[in-house]
Enzyme design. Structure first.
Site, mmCIF file in Angstrom:
data_model
loop_
_atom_site.group_PDB
_atom_site.id
_atom_site.type_symbol
_atom_site.label_atom_id
_atom_site.label_comp_id
_atom_site.label_asym_id
_atom_site.label_seq_id
_atom_site.Cartn_x
_atom_site.Cartn_y
_atom_site.Cartn_z
ATOM 1 N N CYS A 16 -10.571 -9.969 11.024
ATOM 2 C CA CYS A 16 -11.829 -10.718 11.042
ATOM 3 C C CYS A 16 -12.735 -10.434 9.835
ATOM 4 O O CYS A 16 -13.744 -11.102 9.649
ATOM 5 C CB CYS A 16 -12.597 -10.424 12.335
ATOM 6 S SG CYS A 16 -13.283 -8.758 12.393
ATOM 7 N N GLU A 57 -3.276 -2.196 -5.059
ATOM 8 C CA GLU A 57 -4.631 -1.693 -5.168
ATOM 9 C C GLU A 57 -4.954 -1.276 -6.590
ATOM 10 O O GLU A 57 -4.054 -0.899 -7.347
ATOM 11 C CB GLU A 57 -4.739 -0.437 -4.305
ATOM 12 C CG GLU A 57 -5.826 -0.500 -3.306
ATOM 13 C CD GLU A 57 -5.758 0.723 -2.412
ATOM 14 O OE1 GLU A 57 -6.812 1.129 -1.965
ATOM 15 O OE2 GLU A 57 -4.670 1.258 -2.181
ATOM 16 N N ASP A 70 0.853 -1.175 0.000
ATOM 17 C CA ASP A 70 0.000 0.000 0.000
ATOM 18 C C ASP A 70 0.893 1.230 0.000
ATOM 19 O O ASP A 70 1.909 1.267 0.685
ATOM 20 C CB ASP A 70 -0.904 0.001 1.229
ATOM 21 C CG ASP A 70 -1.976 1.072 1.120
ATOM 22 O OD1 ASP A 70 -2.638 1.135 0.077
ATOM 23 O OD2 ASP A 70 -2.119 1.864 2.055
ATOM 24 N N ASP A 74 -2.455 1.948 6.886
ATOM 25 C CA ASP A 74 -1.817 1.473 5.657
ATOM 26 C C ASP A 74 -1.415 0.007 5.767
ATOM 27 O O ASP A 74 -1.514 -0.759 4.800
ATOM 28 C CB ASP A 74 -0.585 2.329 5.327
ATOM 29 C CG ASP A 74 -0.957 3.787 5.094
ATOM 30 O OD1 ASP A 74 -2.084 4.037 4.620
ATOM 31 O OD2 ASP A 74 -0.132 4.663 5.392
ATOM 32 N N CYS A 100 -13.656 -7.149 16.376
ATOM 33 C CA CYS A 100 -12.681 -7.952 17.129
ATOM 34 C C CYS A 100 -11.712 -7.088 17.940
ATOM 35 O O CYS A 100 -10.858 -7.611 18.637
ATOM 36 C CB CYS A 100 -11.900 -8.872 16.180
ATOM 37 S SG CYS A 100 -10.728 -8.007 15.137
ATOM 38 N N CYS A 149 -11.066 -1.911 14.730
ATOM 39 C CA CYS A 149 -12.157 -2.815 14.389
ATOM 40 C C CYS A 149 -13.167 -2.866 15.525
ATOM 41 O O CYS A 149 -12.807 -3.058 16.685
ATOM 42 C CB CYS A 149 -11.606 -4.208 14.104
ATOM 43 S SG CYS A 149 -12.912 -5.393 13.724
ATOM 44 N N CYS A 196 -11.398 -5.019 8.054
ATOM 45 C CA CYS A 196 -10.500 -5.480 9.112
ATOM 46 C C CYS A 196 -9.696 -6.657 8.583
ATOM 47 O O CYS A 196 -10.257 -7.635 8.090
ATOM 48 C CB CYS A 196 -11.295 -5.898 10.345
ATOM 49 S SG CYS A 196 -10.267 -6.697 11.595
HETATM 50 ZN ZN LIG Z 1 -11.833 -7.231 13.220
#
Ligand SMILES: [Zn+2]
Length: 431
Positions: free
Chosen positions: A348, A292, A208, A374, A367, A364, A345
């Site tokens: 998860c 990307e 990234d 980045d 989780c 997140c 995330c």
């Molecule tokens: Zn998460």
């Protein structure tokens, strides 16, 4: 062995006399371009008024008209190589074609406007030679160009000279250009190289491009901007503010503008150099590199300095990886344009509804992961390919990306054209 087009660019150290000759050639190219454009528009007007006239549109037609008119409109034409005028007319023919293709729907992307006059202080200063005496001299310190003659290079030409001596390269064209008071020559070269089908590395890396850093890798490594680049960027910001305060048309404004252009060129060089080193390392150390998708239209709109710089960094990174992954036998995978790499995330899979550019950490809510924004994006990119690999990488690439239901539903395989130019300016390498 396969052939690939590669660009080799060298800064020049011309004597004042050679500088005059270089400027004369780029000026001649611009003159021919503007002359041809004027001719085309007057002919189009006459045709619109009902007259039966030919409108020159291709390079051959434009050249024919030029040769008929040059004694009258440019009695000094013999001072420059005829390639200079051809170069300008060629650029015009391509601009005209782009415009008509765009109007007839044969060209993707943003609509292309009708070519405009090249103004002396605005247009890119360049001239391309495709025939005549184009040479890299054996002393590796000079190049020879048609009519201009021998010019000293600022740096050694050994990388190209070695290939020419081994007979694994052939020069197709040379383009001279000026950027911020410095002259360059870039050679379009056809090179013969052994291209491996695979580098045998199973590892995957997501990349990234950050705003504060050069790049962040999914391995957790942050590649910082070179210190010299950081300094240039600070200087750039200061000069930009200074320029805004200067009165239009004043001598001081002009001086600031030129200084700004020099710092800009230096920052771009430093960045390009750093990206070259990084992309070579990525393409040789990993089996697959995931990046990307680029929002090309969005990039143009990004007016903030930091944003614009990270955008161009991303574009450059993609371009370099495009041909280096082919050269070194690794793979370049481009994420789908709608893949929310920074909003997902990486632990998860929970997706955040909104993430502003100012938020530097990804938190997140499912989780509880707290991670640099980045790095989170880079990890998500790498994950895309891990899942492809598990579902059978070979069959997937063999069949093509769009046929098989994709594991993440987000991967678009793309091998960039094998003829990427290395340092060539866009538009100087013909397809
Ligand atoms: Zn998460």
């Amino acid at each position: 062995m396969a052939t690939a087009l590669q660009g080799y660019q060298f800064a020049l150290d011309p004597t004042p006399r050679k500088q005059g000759s270089l400027a004369s050639h780029t000026g001649a190219a611009r003159f021919a371009y503007n002359w041809g454009l004027e001719l085309v528009t007057t002919r189009l007007d006459r045709r619109a008024a009902g007259q039966d006239v030919q409108v020159p549109w291709t390079l051959a037609e434009l050249r024919w008209e030029w040769n008929r008119a040059k004694d009258e409109v440019a009695p000094w034409w013999a001072e420059n190589s005829k390639e200079a005028y051809s170069s300008g007319l060629d650029a015009l023919a391509r601009a005209l074609k782009n415009w008509s293709d765009s109007r007839n729907g044969h060209r993707k992307g943003r609509p292309v406007g009708f070519p405009r006059r090249k103004k002396k202080w605005r247009a890119r200063v360049a001239c391309r030679f495709t025939t005549g005496q184009i040479k890299v001299l054996p002393d590796r310190k000079h190049v020879q160009l048609p009519r201009i003659g021998v010019v000293k290079t600022h740096e050694s030409t050994r990388k190209l000279a070695r290939r020419l001596e081994q007979g694994t390269a052939r020069i197709l064209a040379a383009t001279i250009s000026r950027r911020a008071d410095r002259w360059f020559v870039s050679f379009t070269v056809e090179v013969l190289k052994a291209i491996p089908t695979s580098n045998g590395k199973p590892s995957v890396v997501g990349v990234d491009v950050g705003i504060r850093h050069l790049t962040v890798l999914s391995t957790g490594r942050t590649v910082a901007n070179p210190r010299a680049l950081e300094q240039s960027l600070r200087k750039l910001r200061r000069l930009n503010r200074q320029l805004a305060r200067r009165r239009l048309g004043s001598r001081r404004r002009n001086r600031t503008r030129r200084r700004l252009a020099r710092v800009h060129a230096r920052a771009a060089n430093l960045r390009r150099d750093a990206l070259h080193k990084l992309t070579t390392e990525l393409a040789t150390r990993y089996g697959a590199v995931v990046v990307e998708h680029l929002h090309v239209a969005g990039m143009v709109r990004n007016r903030r300095l930091a944003g614009a710089i990270s955008d161009t960094g991303m574009a450059e990174l993609r371009r370099l990886l495009g041909y280096k992954t082919i050269w070194y036998g690794s793979r370049l995978v481009v994420a789908d344009r709608f893949f929310p790499s920074s909003k997902t995330c990486s632990e998860c899979g929970w997706v955040r509804a909104k993430l502003t550019l100012a938020e530097r950490t990804f938190a997140c809510e499912a989780c509880g992961l707290m991670v640099d924004r980045d790095l989170n994006a880079a990890r998500n990119l790498a994950k895309l390919v891990q899942s492809v690999a598990q579902s059978g990488w070979e069959t997937q690439t063999a069949r093509g990306a769009d046929r098989k239901p994709q594991p993440a539903g987000q991967v678009a395989m793309k091998r960039e054209a094998g003829t990427g130019s290395c340092l060539g300016e866009p538009g100087t390498v013909q397809p």
